[in-house]
Write a protein that holds these residues in place. Sequence first.
Motif, mmCIF file in Angstrom:
data_model
loop_
_atom_site.group_PDB
_atom_site.id
_atom_site.type_symbol
_atom_site.label_atom_id
_atom_site.label_comp_id
_atom_site.label_asym_id
_atom_site.label_seq_id
_atom_site.Cartn_x
_atom_site.Cartn_y
_atom_site.Cartn_z
ATOM 1 N N TYR A 173 7.069 12.451 48.803
ATOM 2 C CA TYR A 173 7.620 13.116 49.981
ATOM 3 C C TYR A 173 9.116 13.292 49.786
ATOM 4 C CZ TYR A 173 9.578 13.770 54.613
ATOM 5 O OH TYR A 173 10.304 14.255 55.672
ATOM 6 N N MET A 232 6.057 11.113 57.167
ATOM 7 C CA MET A 232 5.202 10.520 56.135
ATOM 8 C C MET A 232 3.937 9.924 56.743
ATOM 9 S SD MET A 232 8.199 8.665 53.917
ATOM 10 C CE MET A 232 7.114 7.836 52.754
ATOM 11 N N ASP A 257 8.572 18.150 52.764
ATOM 12 C CA ASP A 257 7.214 18.398 52.282
ATOM 13 C C ASP A 257 6.823 17.350 51.245
ATOM 14 O OD1 ASP A 257 6.954 20.633 53.862
ATOM 15 O OD2 ASP A 257 7.583 22.027 52.294
ATOM 16 N N SER A 258 5.530 17.331 50.914
ATOM 17 C CA SER A 258 4.992 16.408 49.919
ATOM 18 C C SER A 258 4.328 17.186 48.788
ATOM 19 C CB SER A 258 3.972 15.454 50.551
ATOM 20 O OG SER A 258 4.554 14.666 51.566
ATOM 21 N N TYR A 278 7.577 3.809 51.880
ATOM 22 C CA TYR A 278 6.252 4.065 51.340
ATOM 23 C C TYR A 278 5.241 4.015 52.485
ATOM 24 C CZ TYR A 278 8.687 1.855 47.301
ATOM 25 O OH TYR A 278 9.592 1.478 46.335
ATOM 26 N N MET A 298 8.513 8.166 49.411
ATOM 27 C CA MET A 298 9.724 8.945 49.685
ATOM 28 C C MET A 298 10.595 9.029 48.439
ATOM 29 S SD MET A 298 12.724 8.368 52.552
ATOM 30 C CE MET A 298 11.600 8.464 53.930
ATOM 31 N N GLU A 350 1.224 11.106 46.925
ATOM 32 C CA GLU A 350 2.156 12.228 47.015
ATOM 33 C C GLU A 350 3.599 11.739 47.111
ATOM 34 O OE1 GLU A 350 -0.666 15.553 49.236
ATOM 35 O OE2 GLU A 350 0.819 14.447 50.430
ATOM 36 N N ASP A 361 12.062 10.952 58.736
ATOM 37 C CA ASP A 361 11.226 11.073 57.542
ATOM 38 C C ASP A 361 10.013 10.152 57.588
ATOM 39 O OD1 ASP A 361 12.578 13.065 55.934
ATOM 40 O OD2 ASP A 361 14.199 11.628 55.682
ATOM 41 N N GLN A 416 2.055 8.148 50.576
ATOM 42 C CA GLN A 416 3.315 8.883 50.603
ATOM 43 C C GLN A 416 4.438 8.013 50.046
ATOM 44 O OE1 GLN A 416 3.499 12.244 51.878
ATOM 45 N NE2 GLN A 416 1.275 11.926 51.690
ATOM 46 N N ARG A 462 1.658 12.720 57.744
ATOM 47 C CA ARG A 462 1.065 13.312 56.547
ATOM 48 C C ARG A 462 -0.069 12.428 56.017
ATOM 49 N NH1 ARG A 462 0.296 17.960 53.451
ATOM 50 N NH2 ARG A 462 0.046 17.372 51.273
ATOM 51 N N TYR A 463 0.129 11.112 56.056
ATOM 52 C CA TYR A 463 -0.941 10.205 55.613
ATOM 53 C C TYR A 463 -2.158 10.338 56.519
ATOM 54 C CZ TYR A 463 -3.602 6.103 54.360
ATOM 55 O OH TYR A 463 -4.635 5.284 53.960
#
Length: 293
Positions: free
Chosen positions: A250, A146, A185-186, A211, A159, A248, A142, A157, A149-150
Amino acid sequence: MVRKAVLPVAGFGSRMLPASKSIPKEMLPVVDRPAIEYVVKEAVRAGIKDIVLVSHSSKSAIEDYFDTQFELEHQLEKKGKTALLDALQNILPADVNIISVRQHHALGLGHAVACAAPVIGNEPFAVLLPDVLVDCQDIEEDLAVMVRRYHDTSAAQIMVEEVPAQRVDQYGIVALEGDAPKAGDSAAMRAIVEKPPINEAPSRLSVVGRYVLPGEIMAILAETQPGAGNEIQLTDAIATLIKQSPVEAYSMRGQTFDCGNKAGYLRAIFHYAARHPDLGEHARAMMAEASQH
């Protein structure tokens, strides 16, 4: 790029007393290695190169664990115990740094993170709570998702995982702009609240303990006033960040273990023992035998 992580390890670990009286709770073993190693290696696998321990004078054992112990390694080499020597020398890759800063007063998670500001500067960084182990088994971890995604969106992000409605007052709870994200997903956040009353919680999505944050949150933390528990809360700083830049939630895919309490710690030992490459078969047999009594 997210290359730094903050691990707040200064807490006294009162929920783990008496074991944590003289041993940092983060150094309590989960099978054959301390809990903190699982968290640090999770960060390393996500691409982190600088691990910032926000520590306390009583926690030097954590720093020592990640340091070289020449005499021990020399004795292992002399006795031909190469497997043990390799295990010690490969706790961390050579290009990963352990950096320690002090939190002189216990003023909350937000304060602990802010103590790392001189090392973090204006760079984005991850925060990993060392009480929480996250096991993703055979799927991409995870934290790595994250971080990616960032990098793709520049959105912070946070969690989250769903908790029972009657327990929302025990966690930081997020409010979303739309529907809850699917696992992995976020989704955009519009608010975050620390331990809301059950009848006022905006959702059942609780913050887990991972985070990915922009460096600008350090300036926000410097201005954040004490909140719940008269402590400087990271959730309050994130609530301010939401007003300035995208944040977001996550939705995690892995399994969490709260090693900050005795039941969660015991559960983690069972889980990781059952999956251990050398001890797993014996551990599963012992657990099966114990369940019959």
